[in-house]
Design an enzyme around this catalytic site. Structure first.
Site, PDB file in Angstrom:
ATOM      1  N   ASP A 161      63.202  34.771  71.688  1.00 44.56           N
ATOM      2  CA  ASP A 161      62.252  33.676  72.405  1.00 44.56           C
ATOM      3  C   ASP A 161      61.034  34.527  73.393  1.00 44.56           C
ATOM      4  O   ASP A 161      60.372  34.748  74.178  1.00 44.56           O
ATOM      5  CB  ASP A 161      63.604  33.496  74.112  1.00 44.56           C
ATOM      6  CG  ASP A 161      64.791  32.609  73.590  1.00 44.56           C
ATOM      7  OD1 ASP A 161      64.850  32.277  72.217  1.00 44.56           O
ATOM      8  OD2 ASP A 161      64.810  32.286  74.664  1.00 44.56           O
ATOM      9  N   LYS A 203      65.654  26.381  69.882  1.00 42.41           N
ATOM     10  CA  LYS A 203      66.762  26.107  70.662  1.00 42.41           C
ATOM     11  C   LYS A 203      67.160  25.449  71.913  1.00 42.41           C
ATOM     12  O   LYS A 203      65.845  25.998  72.954  1.00 42.41           O
ATOM     13  CB  LYS A 203      67.851  27.517  70.934  1.00 42.41           C
ATOM     14  CG  LYS A 203      67.260  28.714  71.369  1.00 42.41           C
ATOM     15  CD  LYS A 203      67.829  30.324  71.348  1.00 42.41           C
ATOM     16  CE  LYS A 203      67.315  31.451  72.166  1.00 42.41           C
ATOM     17  NZ  LYS A 203      67.820  30.555  73.266  1.00 42.41           N
ATOM     18  N   VAL A 244      64.271  38.748  75.018  1.00 41.33           N
ATOM     19  CA  VAL A 244      64.190  38.638  76.481  1.00 41.33           C
ATOM     20  C   VAL A 244      65.324  37.219  76.466  1.00 41.33           C
ATOM     21  O   VAL A 244      64.775  36.181  75.671  1.00 41.33           O
ATOM     22  CB  VAL A 244      63.102  38.453  77.404  1.00 41.33           C
ATOM     23  CG1 VAL A 244      62.132  39.724  77.118  1.00 41.33           C
ATOM     24  CG2 VAL A 244      62.035  36.885  76.700  1.00 41.33           C
ATOM     25  N   CYS A 287      69.252  35.341  77.087  1.00 41.54           N
ATOM     26  CA  CYS A 287      69.412  34.705  76.363  1.00 41.54           C
ATOM     27  C   CYS A 287      69.903  35.715  74.680  1.00 41.54           C
ATOM     28  O   CYS A 287      70.431  35.032  74.083  1.00 41.54           O
ATOM     29  CB  CYS A 287      68.415  34.134  75.441  1.00 41.54           C
ATOM     30  SG  CYS A 287      68.196  32.496  76.277  1.00 41.54           S
TER      31      CYS A 287
END
Ligand code: TIU
Length: 222
Positions: free
Chosen positions: A26, A130, A158, A163
């Protein structure tokens, strides 16, 4: 490249480059640049930006070593039908799906949802979209890893306590060995960063190993 070991805590982690993948979690504008979801939640993005430089070094080393590189993005369909109603109600000033300076917050296809230019995927690197915090939930990540005969994951990105560790826990339960370079993960909260990393390696590597960018780069170059 020959099998070797990553310098890590609580002890060194042996790995074979042929069965190791880098998973970049991410590193999207929505989390690391002003105006995105992270800032909408009330956070200062400067806290997570320190991970960009070390991530660039590990990404470059992974590409040079020829190991599998996978990127993930958290986000939702434009109609938000894949976003749990409970998730839609949570946030600070702005909510998922609402307009922001980089497009609709955490919506696929919007500028803010995409990966930052510093770490942008190149051809041949799978990008996993996701809907949740964990990268395995409702994605084909496990299938991609199994098909690549992957056993060890270098997990960067991050945020550390959301996550990244959700994904590491999911991966550990599926039999993957995860190593997290501490300077390649970022949190909006320094104390969460510290304790999230301690939790991973506690109890004899209860769900993973902790290392740093330099050790990962050195091992991949060995
Ligand atoms: N809020 C926060 O710390 N993180 C997230 O919402 N997503 C990710 O960590 N990617």
């Amino acid at each position: 490249m020959k099998p070797t070991a990553f310098k890590a805590e609580p002890f060194a982690l042996p790995f074979d480059p042929a069965t190791t993948a880098l998973v970049m979690i991410d590193m999207q504008r929505d989390f690391v640049e002003p105006g995105g979801f992270g800032e909408a939640l009330g956070n200062d993005v400067n806290f997570v930006r320190s991970a960009i430089g070390p991530c660039q070094k590990v990404l470059a080393a992974a590409r040079t070593a020829g190991i599998m590189v996978i990127h993930t993005r958290e986000g939702h369909r434009a109609d938000l039908t894949d976003c749990p109603p409970a998730k839609l109600t949570r946030g600070g000033k702005t909510f998922i799906g609402e307009p922001g300076p980089m497009g609709r917050i955490l919506v696929r296809g919007e500028k803010g949802h995409d990966i930052i230019p510093e770490l942008y995927p190149i051809a041949g690197e799978p990008v996993i979209d996701k809907p949740g915090k964990g990268a395995f939930y409702q994605t084909d990540l496990q299938l991609v890893l199994q098909n690549g005969n992957i056993k060890t994951l270098i997990v960067c990105g991050v945020t550390t306590e959301v996550c990244v560790t959700t994904t590491v826990r999911e991966a550990n339960d599926r039999g993957f060995e995860c190593i997290v370079p501490q300077d390649c993960v970022g949190s909006y909260f320094p104390e969460f960063q510290k304790y999230a990393l301690e939790m991973i390696k506690a109890q004899g590597a209860i769900f993973g190993w902790v290392s740093d960018a330099r050790s990962i780069v050195d091992a991949l170059a060995a």
